[in-house]
Design a protein around this motif. Structure first.
Motif, PDB file in Angstrom:
ATOM      1  N   ASP A  31      18.700   3.788  -7.274  1.00 47.06           N
ATOM      2  CA  ASP A  31      18.053   4.417  -6.125  1.00 47.06           C
ATOM      3  C   ASP A  31      16.967   3.507  -5.561  1.00 47.06           C
ATOM      4  OD1 ASP A  31      19.590   6.697  -6.385  1.00 47.06           O
ATOM      5  OD2 ASP A  31      17.962   7.965  -7.142  1.00 47.06           O
ATOM      6  N   ALA A  32      16.204   2.883  -6.437  1.00 41.43           N
ATOM      7  CA  ALA A  32      15.127   1.995  -5.997  1.00 41.43           C
ATOM      8  C   ALA A  32      15.680   0.794  -5.239  1.00 41.43           C
ATOM      9  CB  ALA A  32      14.302   1.536  -7.201  1.00 41.43           C
ATOM     10  N   VAL A  33      16.757   0.198  -5.744  1.00 41.28           N
ATOM     11  CA  VAL A  33      17.365  -0.954  -5.074  1.00 41.28           C
ATOM     12  C   VAL A  33      17.921  -0.534  -3.714  1.00 41.28           C
ATOM     13  CG1 VAL A  33      19.264  -2.622  -5.178  1.00 41.28           C
ATOM     14  CG2 VAL A  33      17.836  -2.233  -7.194  1.00 41.28           C
ATOM     15  N   GLU A  34      18.608   0.598  -3.661  1.00 45.76           N
ATOM     16  CA  GLU A  34      19.170   1.074  -2.394  1.00 45.76           C
ATOM     17  C   GLU A  34      18.074   1.301  -1.366  1.00 45.76           C
ATOM     18  OE1 GLU A  34      21.548   4.936  -0.569  1.00 45.76           O
ATOM     19  OE2 GLU A  34      21.545   4.632  -2.735  1.00 45.76           O
ATOM     20  N   THR A  35      16.975   1.916  -1.795  1.00 44.49           N
ATOM     21  CA  THR A  35      15.870   2.173  -0.875  1.00 44.49           C
ATOM     22  C   THR A  35      15.213   0.875  -0.425  1.00 44.49           C
ATOM     23  OG1 THR A  35      15.498   4.327  -1.859  1.00 44.49           O
ATOM     24  CG2 THR A  35      13.674   3.391  -0.603  1.00 44.49           C
ATOM     25  N   ALA A  36      15.068  -0.087  -1.323  1.00 44.96           N
ATOM     26  CA  ALA A  36      14.495  -1.381  -0.956  1.00 44.96           C
ATOM     27  C   ALA A  36      15.363  -2.077   0.094  1.00 44.96           C
ATOM     28  CB  ALA A  36      14.337  -2.260  -2.192  1.00 44.96           C
ATOM     29  N   GLY A  62       0.772  -1.227   0.000  1.00 42.47           N
ATOM     30  CA  GLY A  62       0.000   0.000   0.000  1.00 42.47           C
ATOM     31  C   GLY A  62       0.804   1.277   0.000  1.00 42.47           C
ATOM     32  N   GLN A  63       2.125   1.180  -0.203  1.00 41.37           N
ATOM     33  CA  GLN A  63       2.954   2.375  -0.225  1.00 41.37           C
ATOM     34  C   GLN A  63       3.954   2.273  -1.367  1.00 41.37           C
ATOM     35  OE1 GLN A  63       4.551   2.330   3.817  1.00 41.37           O
ATOM     36  NE2 GLN A  63       3.162   4.018   4.330  1.00 41.37           N
ATOM     37  N   VAL A  64       4.446   3.425  -1.789  1.00 37.05           N
ATOM     38  CA  VAL A  64       5.421   3.469  -2.878  1.00 37.05           C
ATOM     39  C   VAL A  64       6.622   4.310  -2.470  1.00 37.05           C
ATOM     40  CG1 VAL A  64       3.665   3.234  -4.671  1.00 37.05           C
ATOM     41  CG2 VAL A  64       4.372   5.502  -3.973  1.00 37.05           C
ATOM     42  N   PHE A  65       7.687   4.134  -3.204  1.00 35.02           N
ATOM     43  CA  PHE A  65       8.840   5.025  -3.122  1.00 35.02           C
ATOM     44  C   PHE A  65       9.156   5.429  -4.550  1.00 35.02           C
ATOM     45  CE2 PHE A  65      13.374   5.781  -3.634  1.00 35.02           C
ATOM     46  CZ  PHE A  65      13.542   6.812  -2.734  1.00 35.02           C
ATOM     47  N   LEU A  66       9.098   6.709  -4.848  1.00 34.93           N
ATOM     48  CA  LEU A  66       9.393   7.213  -6.186  1.00 34.93           C
ATOM     49  C   LEU A  66      10.878   7.538  -6.249  1.00 34.93           C
ATOM     50  CD1 LEU A  66       6.315   9.599  -6.526  1.00 34.93           C
ATOM     51  CD2 LEU A  66       6.508   7.223  -7.278  1.00 34.93           C
ATOM     52  N   SER A  67      11.545   7.017  -7.269  1.00 33.75           N
ATOM     53  CA  SER A  67      12.983   7.263  -7.386  1.00 33.75           C
ATOM     54  C   SER A  67      13.340   7.675  -8.801  1.00 33.75           C
ATOM     55  CB  SER A  67      13.766   6.011  -6.976  1.00 33.75           C
ATOM     56  OG  SER A  67      13.519   4.970  -7.876  1.00 33.75           O
ATOM     57  N   ALA A  68      14.530   8.187  -8.945  1.00 36.40           N
ATOM     58  CA  ALA A  68      14.994   8.682 -10.238  1.00 36.40           C
ATOM     59  C   ALA A  68      15.539   7.582 -11.130  1.00 36.40           C
ATOM     60  CB  ALA A  68      16.071   9.752 -10.025  1.00 36.40           C
ATOM     61  N   LYS A  72      17.395  -0.594   2.262  1.00 35.49           N
ATOM     62  CA  LYS A  72      17.253   0.154   3.513  1.00 35.49           C
ATOM     63  C   LYS A  72      15.926  -0.177   4.189  1.00 35.49           C
ATOM     64  CE  LYS A  72      20.100   4.145   2.288  1.00 35.49           C
ATOM     65  NZ  LYS A  72      20.066   5.584   1.907  1.00 35.49           N
ATOM     66  N   ALA A  73      14.853  -0.237   3.408  1.00 39.34           N
ATOM     67  CA  ALA A  73      13.533  -0.539   3.972  1.00 39.34           C
ATOM     68  C   ALA A  73      13.500  -1.962   4.536  1.00 39.34           C
ATOM     69  CB  ALA A  73      12.447  -0.359   2.895  1.00 39.34           C
ATOM     70  N   ALA A  74      14.111  -2.904   3.832  1.00 43.74           N
ATOM     71  CA  ALA A  74      14.140  -4.293   4.313  1.00 43.74           C
ATOM     72  C   ALA A  74      14.936  -4.392   5.602  1.00 43.74           C
ATOM     73  CB  ALA A  74      14.739  -5.207   3.239  1.00 43.74           C
ATOM     74  N   ARG A  75      16.011  -3.674   5.691  1.00 40.70           N
ATOM     75  CA  ARG A  75      16.857  -3.712   6.895  1.00 40.70           C
ATOM     76  C   ARG A  75      16.122  -3.111   8.089  1.00 40.70           C
ATOM     77  NH1 ARG A  75      21.713  -4.911   8.925  1.00 40.70           N
ATOM     78  NH2 ARG A  75      22.799  -3.372  10.180  1.00 40.70           N
ATOM     79  N   LYS A  76      15.423  -1.980   7.868  1.00 41.75           N
ATOM     80  CA  LYS A  76      14.702  -1.317   8.965  1.00 41.75           C
ATOM     81  C   LYS A  76      13.438  -2.070   9.343  1.00 41.75           C
ATOM     82  CE  LYS A  76      16.333   3.311   8.874  1.00 41.75           C
ATOM     83  NZ  LYS A  76      16.374   3.963  10.158  1.00 41.75           N
ATOM     84  N   GLY A  77      12.823  -2.742   8.349  1.00 38.74           N
ATOM     85  CA  GLY A  77      11.538  -3.430   8.567  1.00 38.74           C
ATOM     86  C   GLY A  77      11.718  -4.662   9.330  1.00 38.74           C
TER      87      GLY A  77
END
Length: 132
Positions: A120-125, A110-116, A127-132
């Motif tokens: 960037d998308a892989v890095e954010t994924a 239900g959420q997105v991350f918009l990247s350039a 980070k999110a997996a590590r924090k989650g």
């Protein structure tokens, strides 16, 4: 039809080599041909040679070069503002885009991350997996 690459393309390559790292743009006796214009599935090089684009320019032109629907959408977006600082002062378009994407996702997503870009998308994924 001129030889490929033609004289203008060869001249452009020589100029490019003077200002760009030589390992960036591939060149041999047939490449590159420098693109002058493109429309639909047709591409014209700097020497006036016309080609049928069977690559869609690495699939980024899936609707064809200069597709009217894409141009119209881009012009409408530009009319609303060129740029916003998305993580500080976001544009309303960011909300609209995120809502449109979420509306077609399965319910657990239900959420997105918009990247350039993809990195960037892989890095954010990660980070999110590590924090989650």
């Amino acid at each position: 039809m001129s030889p490929i690459p033609g004289p203008r393309s060869k001249k452009l390559l020589k100029k490019l080599r003077a200002v760009e790292c030589a390992q960036i743009t591939y060149a041999d006796k047939y490449f590159p041909l420098f693109i002058e214009s493109a429309s639909g599935a047709s591409v014209t090089d700097a020497d006036g040679n016309r080609f049928l684009d069977l690559t869609s320019f690495f699939a980024v032109s899936g609707l064809g070069h200069g597709a009217p629907v894409v141009r119209k959408a881009a012009e409408a977006a530009f009319a609303r503002g060129w740029h916003a600082m998305g993580d500080v002062h976001p544009h309303a378009v960011k909300v609209e885009a995120a809502e449109a994407i979420v509306s077609v996702l399965p319910k657990p997503l239900g959420q997105v991350f918009l990247s350039a870009n993809g990195s960037d998308a892989v890095e954010t994924a990660l980070k999110a997996a590590r924090k989650g």
